[in-house]
Design a protein around this motif. Structure first.
Motif, mmCIF file in Angstrom:
data_model
loop_
_atom_site.group_PDB
_atom_site.id
_atom_site.type_symbol
_atom_site.label_atom_id
_atom_site.label_comp_id
_atom_site.label_asym_id
_atom_site.label_seq_id
_atom_site.Cartn_x
_atom_site.Cartn_y
_atom_site.Cartn_z
ATOM 1 N N THR A 50 0.811 -1.220 0.000
ATOM 2 C CA THR A 50 0.000 0.000 0.000
ATOM 3 C C THR A 50 0.844 1.270 0.000
ATOM 4 O O THR A 50 0.352 2.333 -0.376
ATOM 5 N N ASN A 51 2.119 1.160 0.398
ATOM 6 C CA ASN A 51 2.987 2.339 0.448
ATOM 7 C C ASN A 51 3.852 2.518 -0.792
ATOM 8 O O ASN A 51 4.167 3.647 -1.161
ATOM 9 N N VAL A 53 3.354 0.722 -3.981
ATOM 10 C CA VAL A 53 2.664 0.534 -5.262
ATOM 11 C C VAL A 53 1.724 1.710 -5.506
ATOM 12 O O VAL A 53 0.974 2.121 -4.609
ATOM 13 N N LYS A 54 1.748 2.231 -6.726
ATOM 14 C CA LYS A 54 0.912 3.366 -7.080
ATOM 15 C C LYS A 54 -0.308 2.923 -7.880
ATOM 16 O O LYS A 54 -0.279 1.904 -8.548
ATOM 17 N N GLU A 55 -1.352 3.739 -7.794
ATOM 18 C CA GLU A 55 -2.559 3.460 -8.576
ATOM 19 C C GLU A 55 -2.251 3.609 -10.064
ATOM 20 O O GLU A 55 -1.580 4.558 -10.481
ATOM 21 N N ASP A 57 -3.138 4.383 -13.874
ATOM 22 C CA ASP A 57 -4.057 5.262 -14.599
ATOM 23 C C ASP A 57 -4.644 4.480 -15.770
ATOM 24 O O ASP A 57 -4.058 4.378 -16.835
ATOM 25 N N GLU A 167 4.811 1.930 -15.313
ATOM 26 C CA GLU A 167 4.242 1.902 -13.968
ATOM 27 C C GLU A 167 3.703 0.514 -13.627
ATOM 28 O O GLU A 167 3.840 0.038 -12.498
ATOM 29 N N ALA A 171 4.898 -1.852 -10.585
ATOM 30 C CA ALA A 171 3.921 -2.358 -9.609
ATOM 31 C C ALA A 171 4.033 -3.875 -9.471
ATOM 32 O O ALA A 171 3.988 -4.420 -8.358
ATOM 33 N N TRP A 174 7.235 -4.779 -7.550
ATOM 34 C CA TRP A 174 7.078 -4.613 -6.107
ATOM 35 C C TRP A 174 6.229 -5.734 -5.520
ATOM 36 O O TRP A 174 6.479 -6.198 -4.392
ATOM 37 N N THR A 272 -4.894 -1.828 -4.529
ATOM 38 C CA THR A 272 -4.002 -0.673 -4.568
ATOM 39 C C THR A 272 -3.908 -0.091 -5.969
ATOM 40 O O THR A 272 -3.995 1.134 -6.151
ATOM 41 N N VAL A 273 -3.725 -0.940 -6.980
ATOM 42 C CA VAL A 273 -3.565 -0.422 -8.345
ATOM 43 C C VAL A 273 -4.877 0.145 -8.888
ATOM 44 O O VAL A 273 -4.878 0.931 -9.841
ATOM 45 N N GLY A 275 -6.904 1.896 -6.889
ATOM 46 C CA GLY A 275 -7.240 3.038 -6.056
ATOM 47 C C GLY A 275 -8.301 2.747 -5.022
ATOM 48 O O GLY A 275 -8.977 3.655 -4.535
#
Length: 377
Positions: A50-51, A53-55, A57, A167, A171, A174, A272-273, A275
């Motif tokens: 959760t810290n 990995v980014k959402e 788009d 990205e 992800a 990670w 997480t990915v 959002g």
């Protein structure tokens, strides 16, 4: 597949030879290590994913599973709802709606209550039927797996067209690194502690003798296919034949610590990915799903199908992002199998230390009684 696996797992547990105390200890150890694996994944893996990995788009991603409103429910209501939902009402409808908790509960009850053997010791007609259905399911699954790469590639390519490739790659990297880190901790810290404290073994020579089984698990991605090699490695480590035949055979069926870890990482990563907050409710539901599904996970390659059950239990939307997970699933599945084989091999050492001699004494006594009966006849 999950239904049959749960039924047969319960049947195998009921048929454990030896003392009842030893049988409970064996099953209890397998279940306990899986619980610890799930706790480790939640304690270390969830905050990590959760810290870092980014959402993604991806405006075209649309959920194909109903369940996005789980976080709107209070935690205590969700907890009570889980126990209420465990009661089977309409099994066919539950299967159709991917409501797997009542289906799993029904499978466990069926496996506990079913008559497994006739008076002469042969399997009952029902057990034979279940085994034949399982053979058909496995054959169909293996056939699907041969063409699965084409389907996975289609999903990956369609998803790649709507997300940032760089990205998405980060992800996934990670996801794998986080999962592997927790697995390494589970093997070299938790299992080593059990081996030293519970079995009084030196981990260095013991693990050295396990290398052939671990490499076989890496190549075969199947606990059952690795079982003969695992037994050979157990023999090298001085495990009694009676103990290794029982404990390792059962472990290849119900001990899936690696799968339990993965079944926490997968829903966390997907949320997480997309959002979606992976809050307390989803963590709890994922943990429950990981526990019951890791026991019912079939020991054949690929955990993707069982992961879908965990996602359904946790209420995680299933869409094209799941294809990204499937693209690297072959790497994750092999590492899961390696952890499972390690776990089986460690638990068998504990059972051998505490119950090995009693099993041999019991079998010797049974043979003597049988011999006396034959002489009397």
């Amino acid at each position: 597949m999950v239904i049959i696996s749960m039924i047969m797992a319960m049947v195998h547990m009921r048929q454990l030879p030896g003392s009842r105390k030893m049988a409970f200890a064996l099953v209890g150890l397998y279940m306990s290590t899986t619980v610890v694996a799930i706790i480790e994944a939640n304690a270390f893996g969830v905050p990590f994913i959760t810290n870092v990995v980014k959402e993604l788009d991806a405006s075209s991603i649309e959920a194909t599973a109903d369940g996005t409103s789980v976080e709107d429910v209070k935690f205590i209501d969700a907890l009570l709802g889980v126990f209420e939902n465990m009661t089977p009402k309409n099994i066919i409808n539950d299967i159709a709606e991917s409501d797997m908790l009542p289906v799993i509960v029904a499978s466990v009850v069926f496996g506990v209550c079913i008559k497994a053997q006739e008076d002469d010791g042969s399997p009952t007609v029902t057990i034979k039927l279940i085994q034949q259905i399982n053979d058909v399911v496995v054959a169909c699954l293996m056939a699907v797996m041969k063409v699965a790469p084409f389907g996975v590639a289609s999903i990956v390519f369609s998803t790649a067209a709507t997300v940032d490739i760089e990205e998405a790659g980060k992800a996934l990297a990670w996801y794998l690194l986080g999962m592997w880190a927790v697995m390494l901790f589970h093997v070299f810290v938790f299992y080593t502690a059990i081996l030293v404290i519970g079995a009084g073994r030196n981990p260095f020579p013991y693990y050295k003798n396990l290398i052939p089984a671990v490499l076989m698990a890496l190549g075969m991605s199947s606990s059952m296919a690795t079982l003969p090699t695992t037994k050979q490695c157990a023999a090298k480590n001085g495990i009694r034949a009676e103990v290794r035949d029982l404990a390792l055979s059962l472990g290849a069926t119900i001990n899936m610590d690696g799968s339990g870890i993965a079944f926490i990482f997968i829903p966390c990563w997907l949320c997480t990915v997309q959002g979606i907050e992976f809050g307390a409710t989803k963590i709890m539901l994922s943990a429950i799903g990981a526990m019951v599904c890791s026991v019912g996970a079939s020991p054949i390659p690929s955990t993707g199908g069982v992961a879908l059950v965990v996602l359904a239990i946790a209420g995680v939307p299933i869409n094209s992002t799941f294809g990204l997970i499937m693209a690297v699933e072959f790497m994750g599945d092999r590492s899961q199998t390696m952890v499972n084989v390690f776990g089986d091999s460690v638990i068998v050492a504990v059972i051998d230390k505490w119950f090995g001699q009693s099993i041999i004494d019991m079998e010797t006594a049974e043979k003597k009684v049988k011999s006396d009966e034959d002489v009397a006849v």
